[in-house]
Design a protein around this motif. Structure first.
Motif, PDB file in Angstrom:
ATOM      1  N   TRP A 125      86.422  49.384  69.574  1.00 53.70           N
ATOM      2  CA  TRP A 125      85.259  49.628  70.421  1.00 53.70           C
ATOM      3  C   TRP A 125      85.549  50.705  71.448  1.00 53.70           C
ATOM      4  CZ3 TRP A 125      84.873  47.790  75.736  1.00 53.70           C
ATOM      5  CH2 TRP A 125      86.039  47.143  76.184  1.00 53.70           C
ATOM      6  N   ARG A 127      84.466  52.192  75.392  1.00 56.04           N
ATOM      7  CA  ARG A 127      83.769  52.052  76.673  1.00 56.04           C
ATOM      8  C   ARG A 127      83.973  53.321  77.484  1.00 56.04           C
ATOM      9  NH1 ARG A 127      87.457  52.119  80.445  1.00 56.04           N
ATOM     10  NH2 ARG A 127      89.306  50.793  80.455  1.00 56.04           N
ATOM     11  N   PHE A 133      79.878  49.446  77.742  1.00 57.43           N
ATOM     12  CA  PHE A 133      80.136  49.414  76.306  1.00 57.43           C
ATOM     13  C   PHE A 133      79.357  50.565  75.658  1.00 57.43           C
ATOM     14  CE2 PHE A 133      80.008  47.842  71.995  1.00 57.43           C
ATOM     15  CZ  PHE A 133      81.131  47.043  71.863  1.00 57.43           C
ATOM     16  N   ARG A 141      81.657  44.599  67.760  1.00 52.39           N
ATOM     17  CA  ARG A 141      80.405  44.072  68.330  1.00 52.39           C
ATOM     18  C   ARG A 141      80.374  42.547  68.267  1.00 52.39           C
ATOM     19  NH1 ARG A 141      78.427  48.753  65.793  1.00 52.39           N
ATOM     20  NH2 ARG A 141      77.911  47.608  63.881  1.00 52.39           N
ATOM     21  N   TYR A 144      82.676  41.085  71.035  1.00 50.91           N
ATOM     22  CA  TYR A 144      82.160  41.216  72.389  1.00 50.91           C
ATOM     23  C   TYR A 144      80.684  40.836  72.513  1.00 50.91           C
ATOM     24  CZ  TYR A 144      86.359  42.984  74.547  1.00 50.91           C
ATOM     25  OH  TYR A 144      87.628  43.077  75.077  1.00 50.91           O
ATOM     26  N   ILE A 147      79.307  39.528  75.862  1.00 50.29           N
ATOM     27  CA  ILE A 147      79.046  40.546  76.884  1.00 50.29           C
ATOM     28  C   ILE A 147      77.806  41.357  76.525  1.00 50.29           C
ATOM     29  CG2 ILE A 147      79.961  42.626  78.001  1.00 50.29           C
ATOM     30  CD1 ILE A 147      82.751  41.477  77.686  1.00 50.29           C
ATOM     31  N   THR A 157      81.493  45.486  81.200  1.00 50.49           N
ATOM     32  CA  THR A 157      82.551  44.485  81.262  1.00 50.49           C
ATOM     33  C   THR A 157      82.917  44.117  82.702  1.00 50.49           C
ATOM     34  OG1 THR A 157      84.232  46.216  81.064  1.00 50.49           O
ATOM     35  CG2 THR A 157      83.540  45.134  79.032  1.00 50.49           C
ATOM     36  N   THR A 161      82.633  40.358  84.053  1.00 50.25           N
ATOM     37  CA  THR A 161      83.848  39.709  84.552  1.00 50.25           C
ATOM     38  C   THR A 161      83.641  39.084  85.924  1.00 50.25           C
ATOM     39  OG1 THR A 161      85.267  41.206  83.277  1.00 50.25           O
ATOM     40  CG2 THR A 161      86.273  40.107  85.171  1.00 50.25           C
ATOM     41  N   LYS A 229      95.815  40.823  74.903  1.00 50.11           N
ATOM     42  CA  LYS A 229      94.490  40.376  75.311  1.00 50.11           C
ATOM     43  C   LYS A 229      94.195  39.042  74.654  1.00 50.11           C
ATOM     44  CE  LYS A 229      91.586  42.415  77.199  1.00 50.11           C
ATOM     45  NZ  LYS A 229      91.131  42.470  78.604  1.00 50.11           N
ATOM     46  N   ILE A 231      91.241  36.102  74.227  1.00 50.63           N
ATOM     47  CA  ILE A 231      89.801  35.878  74.311  1.00 50.63           C
ATOM     48  C   ILE A 231      89.496  34.514  73.717  1.00 50.63           C
ATOM     49  CG2 ILE A 231      87.577  36.599  73.295  1.00 50.63           C
ATOM     50  CD1 ILE A 231      88.523  39.494  73.595  1.00 50.63           C
ATOM     51  N   HIS A 233      86.461  32.999  72.049  1.00 50.06           N
ATOM     52  CA  HIS A 233      85.140  33.352  71.526  1.00 50.06           C
ATOM     53  C   HIS A 233      84.341  32.082  71.270  1.00 50.06           C
ATOM     54  CE1 HIS A 233      82.049  35.103  68.949  1.00 50.06           C
ATOM     55  NE2 HIS A 233      82.406  36.278  69.456  1.00 50.06           N
TER      56      HIS A 233
END
Length: 291
Positions: A125, A127, A133, A141, A144, A147, A157, A161, A229, A231, A233
């Motif tokens: 992705w 940004r 984004f 996609r 994220y 978001i 983001t 956040t 990172k 996450i 989901h």
């Protein structure tokens, strides 16, 4: 933003964190604060006390690269902090001496989107420096979606956040993510002090979020290049990636991120599931792909 105040606070906060022992200074009498005195920084940097005091008042106009390097060594700045100090000095230079750069493209070209879509095994992705984004492949996609599907924060983001409570679940390492995001934004602000969209975003977050405002006051900076990172989901659960960040020379204010999972890991399996769920949802909306 007030550039003199930015420079003054950055130097002061860096000076306050260096102890005499770290700087190799012995003695020096009683101290009211743990950090270095201005005269000690000046001595270590090889400049007069009056000259360094002028710098710490925010006047970096005309300061040579040699002096900046000396101050960076005296304050034990890391690479990102040294670059930030130089960016602040560049911003203080007369307009005619500043690099004009060139205007980046504002739209994602078909060729760039084809490149993103050609990456099928990992989320990719893009940004911009305002944390908006810009584009992604289908897996990016899908990753994220929380978001992108948040209309209040407009695919940004930073807003997500700090202004959406769901971010604390989506980013299990929220504190670390928040620290890094603010430090990255301050780095961009030092590089582009006249970016109105960026300064407007920072002003909004300072006003609306105490947690952002406290971090912004620390004057920390960082280069966002690679790392880990995590996450969580909502559709597939816990995910853990390594990521690489890349510049896009044709679009200098855009940054591309590629996330990869360890082969055979639960994250790899969950990303395959997320890809299948995303494809099924897309087929429901748009119909089956034509062969």
């Amino acid at each position: 933003m007030n550039q003199r105040a930015e420079a003054a606070e950055f130097l002061r906060t860096r000076r306050d964190r260096i102890t005499p022992e770290q700087a190799g200074i012995i003695g020096g009498g009683r101290r009211r604060v743990p950090g270095l005195r201005r005269e000690e920084v000046a001595m270590l940097a090889g400049v007069s006390v009056e000259y360094y005091a002028r710098m710490e008042r925010g006047d970096l106009g005309g300061v040579s690269s040699e002096v900046l390097d000396g101050v960076a060594r005296a304050l034990q700045l890391d690479e990102a902090e040294t670059d930030h100090l130089n960016d602040l000095a560049t911003a203080a230079a007369p307009q005619s001496r500043r690099s004009r750069g060139h205007s980046p493209a504002r739209n994602v070209t078909p060729a760039l989107q084809r490149f993103l879509d050609a990456v099928t095994g990992a989320p990719v992705w893009i940004r911009d420096r305002r944390m908006d984004f810009v584009a992604a492949n289908p897996l990016g996609r899908a990753l994220y979606a929380p978001i992108l599907d948040d209309p209040a924060n407009q695919g940004n983001t930073a807003r997500f956040t700090f202004l959406n409570p769901a971010a604390h679940t989506f980013f299990p390492d929220w504190q670390k993510n928040a620290d890094g995001l603010v430090a990255t934004l301050r780095t961009y602000a030092g590089q582009h002090p006249r970016d109105k969209g960026l300064t407007d975003l920072i002003g909004e977050l300072v006003t609306r979020s105490d947690t952002f405002r406290h971090r912004w006051a620390a004057h920390d900076v960082r280069h966002h290049r690679a790392g880990l990172k995590r996450i969580h989901h909502p559709d597939v659960g816990h995910l853990e990636f390594t990521y690489e960040a890349m510049d896009l020379p044709a679009n200098p204010e855009w940054f591309l991120f590629a996330y990869t999972a360890e082969p055979g890991s639960p994250t790899e399996e969950r990303m395959k599931l997320l890809g299948s769920l995303s494809a099924a949802a897309d087929e429901t909306v748009h119909g089956p792909a034509q062969l």
